[in-house]
Design a protein around this motif. Structure first.
Motif, PDB file in Angstrom:
ATOM      1  N   GLY A 191       0.818  -1.119   0.099  1.00 10.87           N
ATOM      2  CA  GLY A 191      -0.066  -0.057   0.107  1.00 10.87           C
ATOM      3  C   GLY A 191       0.857   1.411  -0.039  1.00 10.87           C
ATOM      4  N   PHE A 192       1.989   1.273   0.772  1.00 11.55           N
ATOM      5  CA  PHE A 192       2.637   2.614   1.037  1.00 11.55           C
ATOM      6  C   PHE A 192       3.588   2.718  -0.277  1.00 11.55           C
ATOM      7  CE2 PHE A 192       2.091   2.187   5.842  1.00 11.55           C
ATOM      8  CZ  PHE A 192       0.765   2.278   5.759  1.00 11.55           C
ATOM      9  N   ILE A 193       4.057   2.034  -1.088  1.00 13.10           N
ATOM     10  CA  ILE A 193       4.793   2.274  -2.218  1.00 13.10           C
ATOM     11  C   ILE A 193       4.262   3.576  -3.020  1.00 13.10           C
ATOM     12  CG2 ILE A 193       5.525   1.473  -4.411  1.00 13.10           C
ATOM     13  CD1 ILE A 193       7.398   0.767  -2.306  1.00 13.10           C
ATOM     14  N   ARG A 194       5.120   4.560  -3.253  1.00 10.09           N
ATOM     15  CA  ARG A 194       4.690   5.740  -4.198  1.00 10.09           C
ATOM     16  C   ARG A 194       5.508   5.501  -5.307  1.00 10.09           C
ATOM     17  NH1 ARG A 194       0.903   5.035  -1.496  1.00 10.09           N
ATOM     18  NH2 ARG A 194      -0.050   6.143  -0.001  1.00 10.09           N
ATOM     19  N   PHE A 195       4.796   5.270  -6.363  1.00  7.31           N
ATOM     20  CA  PHE A 195       5.640   5.422  -7.743  1.00  7.31           C
ATOM     21  C   PHE A 195       5.557   6.892  -8.375  1.00  7.31           C
ATOM     22  CE2 PHE A 195       4.614   0.832  -8.396  1.00  7.31           C
ATOM     23  CZ  PHE A 195       5.799   0.302  -8.309  1.00  7.31           C
ATOM     24  N   MET A 196       6.718   7.143  -8.927  1.00  2.00           N
ATOM     25  CA  MET A 196       6.588   8.253  -9.534  1.00  2.00           C
ATOM     26  C   MET A 196       6.919   7.988 -11.400  1.00  2.00           C
ATOM     27  SD  MET A 196       9.637  10.541  -7.699  1.00  2.00           S
ATOM     28  CE  MET A 196       9.962  10.188  -5.760  1.00  2.00           C
ATOM     29  N   GLU A 197       6.118   8.765 -11.999  1.00  4.73           N
ATOM     30  CA  GLU A 197       6.185   8.428 -13.680  1.00  4.73           C
ATOM     31  C   GLU A 197       7.476   9.163 -13.998  1.00  4.73           C
ATOM     32  OE1 GLU A 197       3.014   8.143 -16.956  1.00  4.73           O
ATOM     33  OE2 GLU A 197       3.550  10.154 -16.256  1.00  4.73           O
ATOM     34  N   THR A 198       8.312   8.376 -14.483  1.00  2.00           N
ATOM     35  CA  THR A 198       9.486   9.087 -15.100  1.00  2.00           C
ATOM     36  C   THR A 198       9.315   9.422 -16.818  1.00  2.00           C
ATOM     37  OG1 THR A 198      10.787   7.143 -16.085  1.00  2.00           O
ATOM     38  CG2 THR A 198      11.044   7.591 -13.830  1.00  2.00           C
ATOM     39  N   ALA A 199      10.097  10.254 -17.260  1.00  3.41           N
ATOM     40  CA  ALA A 199      10.040  10.630 -18.574  1.00  3.41           C
ATOM     41  C   ALA A 199       9.866   9.535 -19.499  1.00  3.41           C
ATOM     42  CB  ALA A 199      11.317  11.771 -19.135  1.00  3.41           C
ATOM     43  N   SER A 200      10.569   8.501 -19.208  1.00  2.02           N
ATOM     44  CA  SER A 200      10.451   7.155 -20.240  1.00  2.02           C
ATOM     45  C   SER A 200       9.433   6.494 -19.924  1.00  2.02           C
ATOM     46  CB  SER A 200      11.779   6.457 -19.869  1.00  2.02           C
ATOM     47  OG  SER A 200      11.622   5.798 -18.673  1.00  2.02           O
ATOM     48  N   GLY A 201       8.531   6.679 -19.169  1.00  5.94           N
ATOM     49  CA  GLY A 201       7.311   5.801 -18.808  1.00  5.94           C
ATOM     50  C   GLY A 201       7.460   4.992 -17.623  1.00  5.94           C
ATOM     51  N   ALA A 202       8.841   4.385 -17.353  1.00  6.95           N
ATOM     52  CA  ALA A 202       8.949   3.610 -16.284  1.00  6.95           C
ATOM     53  C   ALA A 202       8.455   4.179 -14.835  1.00  6.95           C
ATOM     54  CB  ALA A 202      10.672   3.169 -16.392  1.00  6.95           C
ATOM     55  N   LEU A 203       8.375   3.406 -13.856  1.00 10.56           N
ATOM     56  CA  LEU A 203       7.950   3.979 -12.651  1.00 10.56           C
ATOM     57  C   LEU A 203       9.241   3.733 -11.547  1.00 10.56           C
ATOM     58  CD1 LEU A 203       4.497   2.298 -12.717  1.00 10.56           C
ATOM     59  CD2 LEU A 203       4.957   4.478 -13.205  1.00 10.56           C
ATOM     60  N   TYR A 204       9.366   4.697 -10.640  1.00 15.65           N
ATOM     61  CA  TYR A 204      10.266   4.864  -9.933  1.00 15.65           C
ATOM     62  C   TYR A 204       9.913   5.109  -8.513  1.00 15.65           C
ATOM     63  CZ  TYR A 204      14.500   6.021  -7.289  1.00 15.65           C
ATOM     64  OH  TYR A 204      15.335   6.519  -6.192  1.00 15.65           O
ATOM     65  N   ALA A 205      10.017   4.002  -7.504  1.00 16.22           N
ATOM     66  CA  ALA A 205       9.732   4.150  -6.131  1.00 16.22           C
ATOM     67  C   ALA A 205      11.022   4.232  -4.922  1.00 16.22           C
ATOM     68  CB  ALA A 205       8.591   3.297  -5.756  1.00 16.22           C
ATOM     69  N   PRO A 206      11.255   5.310  -4.407  1.00 16.52           N
ATOM     70  CA  PRO A 206      12.067   5.109  -3.447  1.00 16.52           C
ATOM     71  C   PRO A 206      11.512   4.921  -2.140  1.00 16.52           C
ATOM     72  CG  PRO A 206      11.676   7.528  -3.872  1.00 16.52           C
ATOM     73  CD  PRO A 206      10.989   6.605  -4.648  1.00 16.52           C
ATOM     74  N   PHE A 207      11.920   4.175  -1.116  1.00 19.81           N
ATOM     75  CA  PHE A 207      11.497   3.792   0.076  1.00 19.81           C
ATOM     76  C   PHE A 207      12.648   3.297   0.923  1.00 19.81           C
ATOM     77  CE2 PHE A 207      10.278  -0.808   0.146  1.00 19.81           C
ATOM     78  CZ  PHE A 207      11.016  -1.311  -1.010  1.00 19.81           C
ATOM     79  N   SER A 208      12.212   2.998   2.250  1.00 16.81           N
ATOM     80  CA  SER A 208      13.158   2.924   3.418  1.00 16.81           C
ATOM     81  C   SER A 208      12.539   1.806   4.521  1.00 16.81           C
ATOM     82  CB  SER A 208      13.745   3.920   3.902  1.00 16.81           C
ATOM     83  OG  SER A 208      14.430   3.707   4.962  1.00 16.81           O
ATOM     84  N   PRO A 209      12.518   0.489   3.958  1.00 18.00           N
ATOM     85  CA  PRO A 209      11.723  -0.367   4.949  1.00 18.00           C
ATOM     86  C   PRO A 209      12.607  -0.856   6.078  1.00 18.00           C
ATOM     87  CG  PRO A 209      12.597  -1.417   2.886  1.00 18.00           C
ATOM     88  CD  PRO A 209      13.150  -0.173   2.833  1.00 18.00           C
ATOM     89  N   ASP A 210      11.956  -1.278   7.115  1.00 20.21           N
ATOM     90  CA  ASP A 210      12.820  -1.733   8.246  1.00 20.21           C
ATOM     91  C   ASP A 210      13.403  -3.016   7.923  1.00 20.21           C
ATOM     92  OD1 ASP A 210      11.455   0.056   9.428  1.00 20.21           O
ATOM     93  OD2 ASP A 210      10.135  -1.162  10.649  1.00 20.21           O
ATOM     94  N   ASN A 211      12.803  -3.851   7.042  1.00 26.04           N
ATOM     95  CA  ASN A 211      13.397  -5.223   6.580  1.00 26.04           C
ATOM     96  C   ASN A 211      13.608  -5.057   5.189  1.00 26.04           C
ATOM     97  OD1 ASN A 211      12.427  -6.698   9.203  1.00 26.04           O
ATOM     98  ND2 ASN A 211      10.471  -5.928   8.309  1.00 26.04           N
ATOM     99  N   ASP A 212      14.562  -6.180   4.988  1.00 27.34           N
ATOM    100  CA  ASP A 212      15.182  -6.410   3.653  1.00 27.34           C
ATOM    101  C   ASP A 212      14.291  -6.777   2.559  1.00 27.34           C
ATOM    102  OD1 ASP A 212      16.832  -6.382   1.471  1.00 27.34           O
ATOM    103  OD2 ASP A 212      18.083  -8.070   2.105  1.00 27.34           O
TER     104      ASP A 212
END
Lengths: 452, 246
Positions: free
Chosen positions: B125-146
């Motif tokens: 639920g908490f992943i947030r994608f950003m749309e890049t110019a190429s159409g690919a999606l990028y989501a940075p996040f920092s989870p507690d677990n790997d």
């Protein structure tokens, strides 16, 4: 080269601007929809069929707002331009508010782009009754059909039904939506007449019954392999406003039980009345959050704990605000307690205050390997604040000695005072117990003379 | 004795075998406080031995290895110690132990497994994608677990046509789906050019978030309980900088 790039951007802009909803419209249509309680996205296992999205059977929350509610679906109205005049509703025809309608494309684009970014699990689309019920329902069906067929969207769709719309529209909608809901709005015919004069019990129950029967038929036919496709995989829900009209909890819960039994409802939602509109027929103060909370607790007892409404509360009575409904039931049936944790069956464990479904199953599992003691329960992180008065562990009892004290301690527990920490290596120190009794005697007496 | 080993499944299982008879075995993880006077062992990973251990454990409980794999992804520093306790319980019982919750070692292990599973669910639920110019999606996040690669199947199933990158910023790694294949790669900082409309959509989302709230019913504690503040950094609706003009 540079020119070319600009041209490209320009076309892209044009293509988008057609259907990107404006901030103002989004705000108005969201604020008009936000008092609807349901936001669940569970129950549908719809597969991705070559487009975008799929169902998430367990449901998934994407964000939480400062009021503590989750955002799972994009909850929005197609239009807030209403011909009805329901007294409690901010969109009623006599209210002086800005009126807007979104186009189907605006809603579809918004859903797709929010979904792609993982902001939402799907769409919760509703509408004010715009022009007439059939027109409104047609527009709603148009949007969901477009989303499914043109945009190839397979995420969750919850569609609000419009009472008095043609039954064929209702059937068509069910092919595309995962869940539909007709709001009961108010728990009795009289209250509907008074506060929502254009709606009647019949106009709400009729489409509900239609969908229930058609879904049953669909499930049978699908099993036999006669048909394919979907028909409301996540079923129906409904919602009632509590506290805008005089019905007692007992009456509300009887209606709830009937809806679960006869209409295969997945959920009944209660929304405690918030006075956004002033009218002589409406109370000036909202119903407390606590009342709503108690109704949900009772609702859970009906669905997951094997209770019937007759056991929980009399028809003309409200639920106790002091105790949760299970505690209240247990206090009326002290002769059934304490139960032995190592022997009680699931049904008995589920009736112990403070032990929920998950913990009951944990206990059943763990006791196959060892005789459980209070220490073991603590190790398993099972809260004993309430439960200790109703159970024995390996023959040992750590609760209070008499019923009055139990009541006092339970009220204290309910009020969040950590009355006495359970001492696992011995019974409660005597002085402490007396002190608790004294400090809560007044409460205890109130409980005795109160609704219990 | 303190055991040092390579932090992989094989490395851990090698250490597990070496330490099995040792009542006071300590499993070193990063920043372990070294106990004075304890002997230390540095173990070379032995994949053959590890495979043997796997087969043996599997014969007791077919599912225990998937428990182990989740345990090793837990962000808690004592995860190896907990995993050791759990597998030891399996080996001693020669049977599944996951329901024996009155056993401390099992209970803690199950709590850790639950933590990892719950965080996977949360980030669905908490992943947030950003749309890049190429159409690919990028989501940075920092989870507690790997967990970044464990999120891939979910998003791949619902967005099969979109390449995406799930970037675990604190572990400096990313799970990548290129539209066909999935792989994990080290990634410190991503150069992302956002699409023309990305900021506008984010703006609409923030607007929606503000509009759907009922201010007269503020319950902040509830909100924080469900959505802890440590996750806010990458949620546009909770953080002005999350739109990150990276």
């Amino acid at each position: 080269m540079k020119n070319n790039e600009q041209m490209f951007d320009f076309w892209k802009l044009l293509e988008y601007n057609d259907s990107m909803i404006s901030q103002e419209k989004l705000t108005i249509l969201t604020e008009s929809a936000k008092y609807d309680v349901s936001c669940s996205s569970s129950g549908s296992a719809r597969k991705n069929a070559g487009g975008i999205g799929n169902g998430y059977v367990a449901g998934c929350c994407h964000s939480f707002t400062p009021d503590g509610r989750c955002i799972s679906l994009l909850k929005i109205l197609l239009s807030n331009d209403c011909i009805y005049d329901c007294k409690y509703c901010p969109n009623r025809v006599s209210a002086d508010v800005p009126r807007v309608s979104a186009t189907p494309e605006e809603i579809c684009e918004l859903t797709m782009d929010f979904y792609k970014r993982n902001y939402i699990e799907g769409l919760f689309l509703s509408s004010a009754v715009h022009k007439n019920p059939d027109y409104t329902m047609e527009r709603l069906v148009l949007v969901v059909k477009k989303l499914r067929t043109e945009y190839n969207f397979h995420g969750y769709i919850h569609l609000k039904g419009i009472p008095r719309a043609d039954e064929r529209l209702c059937r068509e909608a069910a092919k595309y939506a995962d869940r539909m809901s007709y709001n009961m709005e108010l728990p009795s015919e009289q209250s509907l007449k008074l506060l929502a004069p254009q709606k009647s019990k019949q106009s709400l129950l009729l489409p509900m019954r239609q969908l229930t029967q058609e879904k049953r038929q669909f499930v049978q036919d699908k099993k036999k392999g006669l048909i394919q496709g979907h028909f409301l995989p996540a079923g129906q829900t409904t919602q009632m406003i509590v506290g805008a009209s005089p019905e007692a909890d007992g009456q509300i819960l009887r209606l709830t039980q009937a809806l679960y039994r006869n209409m295969d409802m997945k959920r009944v939602y209660y929304s405690s009345y918030i006075p956004v509109v002033h009218d002589a027929l409406l109370p000036e103060v909202g119903a407390g959050q606590l009342r709503e909370h108690r109704l949900y607790q009772a609702d859970w007892l009906l669905r997951f704990y094997g209770f019937t409404v007759e056991e929980i509360v009399d028809e003309e009575q409200n639920l106790s605000l002091e105790f949760d409904p299970k505690c209240a039931w247990a206090l009326r049936h002290m002769h059934l307690f304490p139960v032995e944790i190592n022997r009680a069956d699931l049904a008995q464990l589920l009736r112990v205050p403070g032990i929920g479904v998950r913990n009951a199953h944990k206990i059943l599992q763990a006791r196959r390997y060892t005789r459980l003691t209070f220490e073991d329960l603590l190790k398993m992180k099972i809260a004993l604040k309430r439960a200790k008065h109703f159970i024995t562990c390996d023959g040992k009892y750590l609760g209070a000695k008499n019923d009055t004290t139990v009541r006092g301690l339970l009220i204290a527990a309910e009020n969040g005072e950590n009355a006495v920490q359970l001492d696992v290596f011995g019974a409660l120190p005597k002085t402490n117990e007396q002190k608790i009794m004294l400090s809560t005697r007044q409460n205890a007496l109130m409980a005795l003379t109160g609704e219990l | 004795m303190i055991y040092f080993f390579e932090e992989t499944e094989d490395g851990f299982l090698t250490a597990f075998l070496a330490a099995f008879q040792d009542e006071r075995a300590l499993f070193a993880a990063e920043n372990t406080q070294l106990v004075l006077g304890e002997e230390r062992v540095y173990l070379q990973t032995d994949s053959l031995k590890a495979e043997k251990a796997r087969l043996r454990l599997q014969s007791f409980d077919r599912e225990c290895l998937s428990d182990l794999r989740l345990l090793l992804r837990c962000g808690k520093t004592d995860r190896f110690q907990v995993a050791f306790g759990y597998l030891k319980a399996v080996a001693n019982a020669k049977a599944p132990v996951r329901a024996r919750l009155a056993d401390r070692a099992v209970f803690i292990a199950m709590e850790y497994v639950k933590k990892v599973r719950y965080e996977i669910h949360r980030f669905h639920g908490f992943i947030r994608f950003m749309e890049t110019a190429s159409g690919a999606l990028y989501a940075p996040f920092s989870p507690d677990n790997d967990i970044c690669d464990l999120l891939v199947p979910h998003f791949r199933a619902r967005l099969p046509a979109y390449p995406f990158v799930l970037h675990d910023v604190s572990r400096k790694k990313a799970a990548v789906y290129d539209g066909e294949h999935v792989f994990v790669a080290p990634l410190t900082q991503a150069e992302v050019v956002l699409s023309a409309k990305e900021n506008e959509w984010q703006g609409l989302w923030k607007q929606y978030y503000a509009a759907v709230n009922i201010p007269s019913r503020e319950r902040l504690k509830q909100m924080r309980g469900y959505m802890p503040a440590r996750y806010w950094k990458f949620l546009p609706e909770k953080n002005e900088n999350a739109s990150a003009n990276r």
